[in-house]
Scaffold this motif. Structure first.
Motif, PDB file in Angstrom:
ATOM      1  N   TYR A 129       0.815  -1.215   0.000  1.00  0.00           N
ATOM      2  CA  TYR A 129       0.000   0.000   0.000  1.00  0.00           C
ATOM      3  C   TYR A 129       0.848   1.264   0.000  1.00  0.00           C
ATOM      4  O   TYR A 129       0.384   2.326  -0.387  1.00  0.00           O
ATOM      5  CB  TYR A 129      -0.940   0.002   1.201  1.00  0.00           C
ATOM      6  CG  TYR A 129      -0.221  -0.076   2.534  1.00  0.00           C
ATOM      7  CD1 TYR A 129       0.160   1.076   3.215  1.00  0.00           C
ATOM      8  CD2 TYR A 129       0.079  -1.309   3.105  1.00  0.00           C
ATOM      9  CE1 TYR A 129       0.825   1.003   4.428  1.00  0.00           C
ATOM     10  CE2 TYR A 129       0.740  -1.395   4.318  1.00  0.00           C
ATOM     11  CZ  TYR A 129       1.113  -0.243   4.973  1.00  0.00           C
ATOM     12  OH  TYR A 129       1.774  -0.322   6.163  1.00  0.00           O
ATOM     13  N   ASP A 144      -8.462  -3.113  -8.262  1.00  0.00           N
ATOM     14  CA  ASP A 144      -8.804  -2.226  -7.150  1.00  0.00           C
ATOM     15  C   ASP A 144      -8.002  -0.942  -7.351  1.00  0.00           C
ATOM     16  O   ASP A 144      -6.771  -0.968  -7.277  1.00  0.00           O
ATOM     17  CB  ASP A 144      -8.441  -2.900  -5.826  1.00  0.00           C
ATOM     18  CG  ASP A 144      -8.656  -2.023  -4.599  1.00  0.00           C
ATOM     19  OD1 ASP A 144      -9.002  -0.835  -4.756  1.00  0.00           O
ATOM     20  OD2 ASP A 144      -8.450  -2.533  -3.473  1.00  0.00           O
ATOM     21  N   GLY A 147      -5.087  -0.407  -5.072  1.00  0.00           N
ATOM     22  CA  GLY A 147      -3.959  -1.335  -5.039  1.00  0.00           C
ATOM     23  C   GLY A 147      -2.780  -0.752  -5.798  1.00  0.00           C
ATOM     24  O   GLY A 147      -2.938  -0.191  -6.885  1.00  0.00           O
ATOM     25  N   TYR A 201      -7.832  -0.178   0.824  1.00  0.00           N
ATOM     26  CA  TYR A 201      -8.273  -1.040  -0.270  1.00  0.00           C
ATOM     27  C   TYR A 201      -9.798  -1.045  -0.364  1.00  0.00           C
ATOM     28  O   TYR A 201     -10.504  -1.019   0.647  1.00  0.00           O
ATOM     29  CB  TYR A 201      -7.789  -2.483  -0.062  1.00  0.00           C
ATOM     30  CG  TYR A 201      -6.293  -2.669  -0.153  1.00  0.00           C
ATOM     31  CD1 TYR A 201      -5.540  -1.977  -1.094  1.00  0.00           C
ATOM     32  CD2 TYR A 201      -5.637  -3.564   0.693  1.00  0.00           C
ATOM     33  CE1 TYR A 201      -4.170  -2.162  -1.179  1.00  0.00           C
ATOM     34  CE2 TYR A 201      -4.264  -3.755   0.610  1.00  0.00           C
ATOM     35  CZ  TYR A 201      -3.532  -3.055  -0.321  1.00  0.00           C
ATOM     36  OH  TYR A 201      -2.176  -3.240  -0.405  1.00  0.00           O
TER      37      TYR A 201
END
Length: 477
Positions: A129, A144, A147, A201
């Motif tokens: 992250y 995502d 991500g 996320y």
């Protein structure tokens, strides 16, 4: 993107060679001793049955390495005399596609044959992250948007020149290793169990994604959920049955498991793994922890496969789930995984009793024969304080075209790619020369993703930090 850079071993410029002590300190690791001594490595051997790994590759018989490493005047990559490298890509350069910058944390990688002699490289980026340079989000390729990990694809022409570089999948997390499929795609693995809401996320992570090397939009960014949600490391596919074997590199107790995935549409080609299947974990009766096995050649003939109760780990991580009265078999640092000689090989990089393993070791290679349901410990790596044995922490590993192995070690000190011959002799193939520490406290980025071109003439390998992809050519045996 900057132009590819090229260097030839043995052509150093006066005053630019890397300074190295000729006598290692008393507490030096084996890697530091090899770095100081030139790493000719004759007589250094594994403990174990190396011939099992190289059946059908007799071309390497008698090969004992390529001689000492020559300091690189450009201080990037030391190679044996007669070998040269080209820098294909470095983090922070501009992607040829115009999608953004080359991401950081280069990790697992594979090479695929393209049309008219072209080669496609698919490269993982193990960004968490807080990754330095994230994989750019691209429409149709992003799972995502929060991500930071994923894959990029490099296209090389028949002369090895970079003619394309683009995002292959984005919006994933901690893409560590993976594996190739018999139908020519790359399976990239997320080494995390983070759920939606963690670190910002928006979706659950811990999945495998399929990547087409030449046309990523054909595969998109679709998680192969039936293959499980856990801290994936690497995969290998049985080309006869389509069964996918998976390693889990869990960071805390109980440690990871070794899995097999039985697809509903085996060998169905690109996209077939989305049809689902059954996930099972390996049980070695009477052996709850593989680190307890110390003798090379130890054989277990009654391997059992137990269905995973909840592959998506909705409430409980898979390795914590109830596998019945017989339990399940764990191992610390399950990493590399590859197929060869009708068997799947998998690597435990190390085990440490102080961290919860049953015993200590500096690396194991296991062989599982599906036809016989038999598991064998074929290699044990030696302690890093003994220069007669081959070091510690094997990570990414691949079969060399002429026979033998190439191994990326992931430990402390100087960083190497080591070759291993059929006879078990270990030699240094490459050494990182870019000091990312200080003159007083030097540090080098680990190697990852070692792989060979389809014709076997070029070795590709990544340096993790700073993210760099090299192409190495020379008189490979």
């Amino acid at each position: 993107m900057s132009a590819p850079r090229e260097s030839t071993a043995g052509q150093s410029t006066a005053g630019q060679s890397t300074a190295r002590s000729s006598v290692p300190p008393p507490s030096a690791t084996r890697r530091q001793v090899l770095a100081a001594g030139g790493a000719t490595a004759a007589g250094i051997t594994f403990t174990g049955a190396l011939t099992e790994l190289f059946a059908g590759t007799a071309a390497a018989r008698g090969h004992t390495g390529y001689g000492p490493l020559v300091p690189d005047p450009d201080k990037l990559l030391d190679l044996p005399k007669g070998f040269r490298y080209r820098v294909l890509s470095r983090e922070g350069d501009r992607l040829r596609s115009g999608e953004g910058r080359v991401p950081s944390n280069h990790d697992g990688m594979a090479a695929f044959a393209g049309r008219r002699g072209r080669v496609h490289l698919v490269r993982n980026h193990e960004n968490r992250y807080d990754g330095r340079i994230p994989v750019p989000t691209v429409r149709g390729l992003t799972y995502d948007p929060e991500g930071k990990g994923g894959c990029t694809a490099i296209e090389l022409d028949a002369r090895g020149r970079v003619v394309g570089e683009r995002v292959a999948v984005a919006g994933t997390a901690v893409n560590c290793a993976g594996g190739r499929t018999p139908w020519g795609t790359w399976l990239t693995c997320e080494e995390t169990e983070d759920r939606a809401g963690t670190h910002g996320y928006t979706k659950d992570h811990g999945f495998v994604f399929e990547v087409h090397p030449g046309d990523p939009l054909r595969t998109g960014a679709v998680p192969l959920t039936a293959m499980g949600r856990f801290q994936h490391e690497a995969v290998a596919v049985d080309p006869r049955s389509g069964v996918v074997y998976e390693t889990e590199d869990a960071f805390d107790r109980p440690f990871g498991l070794f899995y097999r995935f039985l697809p509903n549409r085996p060998l169905g080609g690109t996209g077939s793994l989305r049809a689902g299947g059954r996930l099972e974990a390996m049980r070695v009766p009477g052996v709850p922890d593989l680190s307890a096995v110390r003798e090379t050649g130890a054989v277990f003939d009654r391997i059992e496969w137990i269905e995973v109760p909840d592959p998506l780990a909705r409430d409980t991580p898979v390795r914590f789930q109830d596998f019945g009265s017989g339990g399940i078999t764990h191992a610390q640092k399950l990493e590399g995984c590859y197929w060869g000689d009708r068997s799947v090989y998998f690597v435990s990089s190390y085990a440490r009793a102080r961290e919860g393993s049953a015993a200590d070791h500096f690396g194991q290679v296991w062989r599982y024969e599906p036809d016989r349901r038999r598991l064998t410990l074929v290699i044990v790596f030696g302690p890093d304080t003994d220069v007669r044995l081959p070091g510690e922490s094997p990570d990414n590993i691949c079969l060399a075209p002429g026979g033998g192995l190439m191994v990326c070690e992931d430990g402390s000190g100087a960083q190497h790619v080591f070759g291993v011959t059929r006879r078990g002799e270990v030699y240094a193939m490459a050494r990182g020369a870019h000091n990312i520490g200080t003159p007083e406290d030097p540090e080098w980025g680990e190697f990852a993703g070692v792989t060979f071109s389809p014709d076997g003439d070029t070795m590709y390998v990544n340096c993790y930090t700073p993210g760099t992809t090299f192409a190495v050519t020379g008189p490979f045996a």
